[in-house]
Design a protein around this motif. Structure first.
Motif, PDB file in Angstrom:
ATOM      1  N   LEU A  50      -2.057  10.495  -5.930  1.00  0.00           N
ATOM      2  CA  LEU A  50      -1.753  10.116  -4.551  1.00  0.00           C
ATOM      3  C   LEU A  50      -0.362  10.592  -4.141  1.00  0.00           C
ATOM      4  CD1 LEU A  50      -3.306   6.550  -4.614  1.00  0.00           C
ATOM      5  CD2 LEU A  50      -4.001   8.410  -3.077  1.00  0.00           C
ATOM      6  N   LEU A  92       1.578   2.970   0.322  1.00  0.00           N
ATOM      7  CA  LEU A  92       0.486   3.895   0.606  1.00  0.00           C
ATOM      8  C   LEU A  92       0.194   3.969   2.099  1.00  0.00           C
ATOM      9  CD1 LEU A  92      -2.053   3.222  -2.280  1.00  0.00           C
ATOM     10  CD2 LEU A  92      -0.821   5.347  -1.833  1.00  0.00           C
ATOM     11  N   GLU A 113       3.193   5.864   3.797  1.00  0.00           N
ATOM     12  CA  GLU A 113       3.265   7.296   3.544  1.00  0.00           C
ATOM     13  C   GLU A 113       2.049   8.034   4.105  1.00  0.00           C
ATOM     14  OE1 GLU A 113       5.903   8.781   2.565  1.00  0.00           O
ATOM     15  OE2 GLU A 113       6.956   6.885   2.242  1.00  0.00           O
ATOM     16  N   ARG A 114       0.898   7.399   4.098  1.00  0.00           N
ATOM     17  CA  ARG A 114      -0.292   8.041   4.670  1.00  0.00           C
ATOM     18  C   ARG A 114      -0.136   8.207   6.180  1.00  0.00           C
ATOM     19  NH1 ARG A 114      -4.868   6.305   6.970  1.00  0.00           N
ATOM     20  NH2 ARG A 114      -4.554   4.109   6.407  1.00  0.00           N
ATOM     21  N   LEU A 153       5.952   5.131  -4.256  1.00  0.00           N
ATOM     22  CA  LEU A 153       4.758   4.303  -4.159  1.00  0.00           C
ATOM     23  C   LEU A 153       4.869   2.990  -4.932  1.00  0.00           C
ATOM     24  CD1 LEU A 153       1.923   6.984  -4.476  1.00  0.00           C
ATOM     25  CD2 LEU A 153       3.110   6.171  -2.425  1.00  0.00           C
ATOM     26  N   LEU A 196      -9.137   4.048  -2.617  1.00  0.00           N
ATOM     27  CA  LEU A 196      -7.932   4.094  -1.793  1.00  0.00           C
ATOM     28  C   LEU A 196      -7.886   2.917  -0.828  1.00  0.00           C
ATOM     29  CD1 LEU A 196      -5.370   5.437  -0.814  1.00  0.00           C
ATOM     30  CD2 LEU A 196      -6.767   6.950   0.614  1.00  0.00           C
ATOM     31  N   GLU A 233      -4.895   0.083  -0.594  1.00  0.00           N
ATOM     32  CA  GLU A 233      -4.146  -0.212   0.629  1.00  0.00           C
ATOM     33  C   GLU A 233      -4.308  -1.669   1.053  1.00  0.00           C
ATOM     34  OE1 GLU A 233      -4.420   2.374   3.931  1.00  0.00           O
ATOM     35  OE2 GLU A 233      -3.688   4.123   2.834  1.00  0.00           O
ATOM     36  N   LEU A 289      -1.985   7.011  -9.276  1.00  0.00           N
ATOM     37  CA  LEU A 289      -0.801   6.999  -8.418  1.00  0.00           C
ATOM     38  C   LEU A 289      -0.114   8.358  -8.364  1.00  0.00           C
ATOM     39  CD1 LEU A 289       0.718   3.492  -9.206  1.00  0.00           C
ATOM     40  CD2 LEU A 289      -0.569   4.220  -7.191  1.00  0.00           C
TER      41      LEU A 289
END
Length: 205
Positions: free
Chosen positions: A78, A35, A38-39, A89, A60, A64, A75
């Motif tokens: 997201l 997460l 990718e964020r 993920l 969230l 993380e 998921l």
């Protein structure tokens, strides 16, 4: 949540290939790392990603941090918000030779149905095919929102019976039956017999 290790063959050389025993990473830690990665890749703040996924910022933040027990629905939301396959993920680091025994692997439950998905293998970046084992029991159907545009779901039933497919055109499948249908439209899964399980290959085009 299953946290048992995934075993591969012991250290040694088999036909010139070195094979190492590697325990599976805890699924919460895998999700947390993915997460954050990718964020940051998408250049999204915690607040913006939470808004796009329709979840609380605090949820969230906990994910993380490697806390919490996220559902399939959380998921998927997201993954769609990040525009990545679900598998990105939850896929743990992959050793050279990886064997997933029955009952092992990252198993993610549904919030709304008696439904568990276990990721067996994520496809190579150019192929983008992910393989799951689905375990379902009779009860409320699992309604799935559209995934990434171009997604196609391939399902083979191993035991029991399943009604699945687009919500406006579901089909009933038995052992050995195969179906392919768009994953980028609303679709559903419903077990018609106890102990139903199937293999799902999700293709991202």
């Amino acid at each position: 949540m299953n946290t048992r290790p995934v075993f591969v063959k012991p250290n040694g050389t088999t036909e010139g290939v070195n094979v190492t025993q590697v325990p599976a990473a805890p699924i919460a830690a895998t999700i947390a790392t993915a997460l954050r990665r990718e964020r940051e890749r998408a250049q999204l703040s915690l607040t913006e990603l939470a808004r796009r996924a329709g979840i609380a910022k605090s949820t969230l933040s906990q994910l993380e941090a490697g806390l919490g027990n996220p559902s399939v629905e959380t998921l998927w939301a997201l993954a769609v918000a990040l525009e990545v396959p679900f598998s990105r993920l939850v896929e743990p680091p992959t050793p050279l030779v990886r064997v997933v025994r029955a009952g092992e692997g990252p198993r993610i439950p549904s919030d709304h149905a008696l439904f568990d998905a276990t990721l067996l293998s994520a496809g190579a970046p150019n192929a983008r095919r992910d393989v799951y084992v689905l375990e379902l029991e009779p009860g409320p159907a699992r309604s799935a929102q559209p995934h990434i545009t171009g997604s196609v779901e391939h399902l083979v039933v191993a035991r029991g019976r399943i009604r699945c497919g687009p919500v406006d055109a579901p089909v009933e499948l038995g052992p050995g039956d195969y179906a392919a249908f768009p994953g980028d439209v609303p679709h559903m899964y419903e077990a018609l017999e106890p102990g139903t399980w199937a293999v799902l290959v999700m293709e991202h085009r």
